[in-house]
Enzyme design. Structure first.
Site, PDB file in Angstrom:
ATOM      1  CD  GLU A  46      -2.560  -1.249   2.637  1.00 17.55           C
ATOM      2  OE1 GLU A  46      -3.474  -0.414   2.858  1.00 17.55           O
ATOM      3  OE2 GLU A  46      -2.226  -2.112   3.462  1.00 17.55           O
ATOM      4  NE  ARG A 270       4.751  -8.223  11.119  1.00 15.78           N
ATOM      5  CZ  ARG A 270       4.179  -7.009  11.141  1.00 15.78           C
ATOM      6  NH1 ARG A 270       2.879  -6.898  11.307  1.00 15.78           N
ATOM      7  NH2 ARG A 270       4.909  -5.939  10.971  1.00 15.78           N
ATOM      8  CE  LYS A 280       3.380   0.533   5.140  1.00 13.64           C
ATOM      9  NZ  LYS A 280       2.690   0.352   3.839  1.00 13.64           N
TER      10      LYS A 280
END
Length: 576
Positions: A46, A270, A280
């Site tokens: 994104e 992850r 983020k």
């Protein structure tokens, strides 16, 4: 520790490199012809922030898998939230992927598919599988239920197809303000997977989009968009991190209801790294609140930050290979990343001379006006990198830490009456210590042995200490920035363990600036991004933001001490 889940059995006596579970899936798909032998992945960030080390793992997986199996990998920007996205992030992501050493086979945007996504949403309405809900966001949240209690149907859930279609088209036409309505999938408010309790598919946002401008005032949500984008691009293996495991049911539901081409979503753990934050949202907070100096601050785990610190992309690729892929979350020791950085730089970085904390040395028996030039190799193990001349004169700089007035028994560096080697030059012996009025050592007076030219004694005597040095008359000045870990706690987000908010875990000593160090002449004009080892000190990189011609700023990339390699050696010795 190897975090990979399984390995291929050996076919002969030679050792076989273990393969992670995703590669085993790909190979089984290729064997059975599931995708007609195709491997087509995608990297779908994104564009609402800069990429970080966690993204490096995904980049290496998706692009690396396509490269390894002769397939394709798309770069796709999932740009469905105009409030947080910008072209700045789009450009930074492209730079980072290229820097990591990969090329995309096609570049796409979710916004490329806005019209198709809208038409698919109308199809779901016509099938009775989607409806317009007029509740507030808080009402929808409250009615969703909990892990132990089912959700409650919206009072608007049974609107007719005609009414839903009319409202949805009017939403697109801009008749309603933000928050007035949303479009929801009609699944099951009692579903054990909360994700499947009539998830929102579209929301109203009268906000210009970084690519489509004001063409749209309704925007699809990620979970609805992502699976359709994968389908439209012909992706075979949709690889996601574990937080999307529960969302896989919705991924499958949307594509099944649309009777669309259906990629397979597979999840992997992850990256979680000690002394680091890879959220983020938290990285944005650190940047926007001024705790760091922008997205490329060398203390940040952003790819632009580690690049500015001088970390080679090859080191990150090696790191991602070493940690492998797991099905369960785990914490990776940041010492392994540091080890990979040192391993790469040890092989590739030229050596240079610098003095960070200078101490003056005067060689009293060396001619005052004499200057000699010694050839120094750029790399002691790589003669192909060549040499450069370094001047030697009566007055030198050495490191303050290389002298002790009251030296311990096993001190091999300089001390009163002690002899040491100056690298590639001469043996010197300290004969006098000069102090200022406060008692601080400000100068050492030494003598040199002219029979030890080149740093070796003709009579065979040996010394254990070798020091780096610079000619005071020829040395250039520069600035050095010594970066350390940004956080003091191993897991800054684990408040239960240390009782602190993550900002309270910030290391106040994470940056130490040395405004005036000395460097050899050849480094004065080093280009931004140039990485070298300051011999006996650390690896440094010329800063790309603050350096100027003739006035370089050096960022410390990594120290020379390798705690990970030491731990690994100890472990292997224990196994033996």
């Amino acid at each position: 520790m190897d975090t990979r889940d399984t390995a291929c059995p050996p076919t002969d006596s030679a050792p076989v490199q273990p393969k992670d579970f995703i590669r085993l899936i790909v190979e089984e798909d290729n064997r059975t012809g599931r995708w007609d032998g195709r491997v087509h992945t995608r990297f779908p960030p994104e564009p609402n922030g800069y990429l970080h080390l966690g993204h490096a793992k995904s980049i290496c997986l998706n692009f690396g898998l396509a490269r390894e199996y002769g397939g394709k990998c798309n770069l796709r920007f999932d740009d469905t939230n105009p409030l947080k996205e910008s072209d700045e992030y789009v450009q930074s992501i492209q730079r980072d992927v290229t820097w990591m050493g990969f090329n995309w086979d096609g570049m796409y945007y979710a916004s490329d598919y806005f019209e198709q996504l809208y038409q698919f949403a109308e199809q779901l309405i016509l099938k009775g599988k989607a409806y317009v809900d007029s509740q507030t966001a808080e009402e929808i949240r409250t009615a969703r239920g909990t892990l132990t209690e089912p959700g409650v149907n919206s009072p608007w859930r049974d609107r007719s197809v005609e009414e839903n279609l009319d409202l949805f088209r009017r939403m697109r036409a801009g008749e309603f303000p933000d928050g007035a309505h949303v479009l929801r999938a009609k699944i099951d408010m009692a579903h054990p997977n909360i994700v499947m309790r009539d998830p929102t598919m579209y929301r109203i946002r009268h906000t210009p989009h970084h690519r489509t401008g004001n063409a749209w005032c309704i925007y699809p949500l990620y979970d609805y968009t992502h699976c359709i984008s994968d389908s439209l691009e012909g992706i075979t293996h949709s690889l996601c991190t574990l937080e999307f495991e529960n969302n896989r049911a919705l991924y499958d539901w949307v594509l099944d209801e649309l009777d669309a081409y259906h990629p397979q979503q597979t999840e992997f753990a992850r990256l979680n790294l000690t002394y680091t934050v890879l959220s983020k949202r938290r990285l944005i907070q650190l940047v926007e609140e001024g705790h760091v100096d922008g997205w490329d601050d060398p203390r940040l785990p952003t790819l632009s930050g580690v690049r500015r610190r001088g970390v080679p992309a090859a080191a990150l690729r090696s790191f991602c290979e070493k940690i492998g892929l797991a099905r369960c979350d785990n914490m990776v020791d940041i010492a392994l990343l540091d080890h990979c950085i040192r391993e790469e730089l040890n092989a590739t970085a030229p050596r240079a001379m610098a003095v960070l904390k200078p101490l003056k040395v005067t060689i009293t028996n060396y001619p005052e006006e004499q200057v000699e030039w010694f050839d120094f190799p750029w790399h002691p193990e790589k003669p192909e990198m060549g040499t450069r001349p370094l001047p030697f004169s009566r007055t030198l700089w050495i490191e303050q830490d290389d002298f002790r007035e009251d030296a311990p028994r096993k001190w091999f560096r300089l001390a009163p009456g002690k002899e040491v080697r100056l690298r590639y030059a001469y043996y010197i012996t300290c004969t006098e210590v000069v102090k200022d009025d406060a008692g601080n050592v400000v100068e050492l007076k030494c003598t040199y042995d002219p029979e030890t030219k080149g740093g070796w004694s003709k009579d065979g005597r040996k010394v254990k200490g070798t020091l780096h040095w610079l000619s005071a008359a020829h040395a250039k000045t520069a600035e050095a920035r010594l970066y350390d870990r940004l956080f003091l706690e191993e897991n800054p987000m684990d408040k239960k363990r240390h009782g602190k908010e993550f900002l309270e875990c910030l290391n106040p000593e994470s940056l130490h600036i040395l405004p005036s160090i000395f460097i050899e002449p050849a480094l004065a004009e080093a280009a931004p991004g140039f990485v070298c080892q300051f011999e006996r000190l650390a690896y440094f990189c010329v800063d790309t933001r603050h350096s100027a011609p003739g006035a370089p700023v050096f960022n410390r990339t990594a120290t020379l001490k390798d705690s990970w390699a030491k731990t690994e050696r100890a472990g292997l010795a224990g196994e033996g």
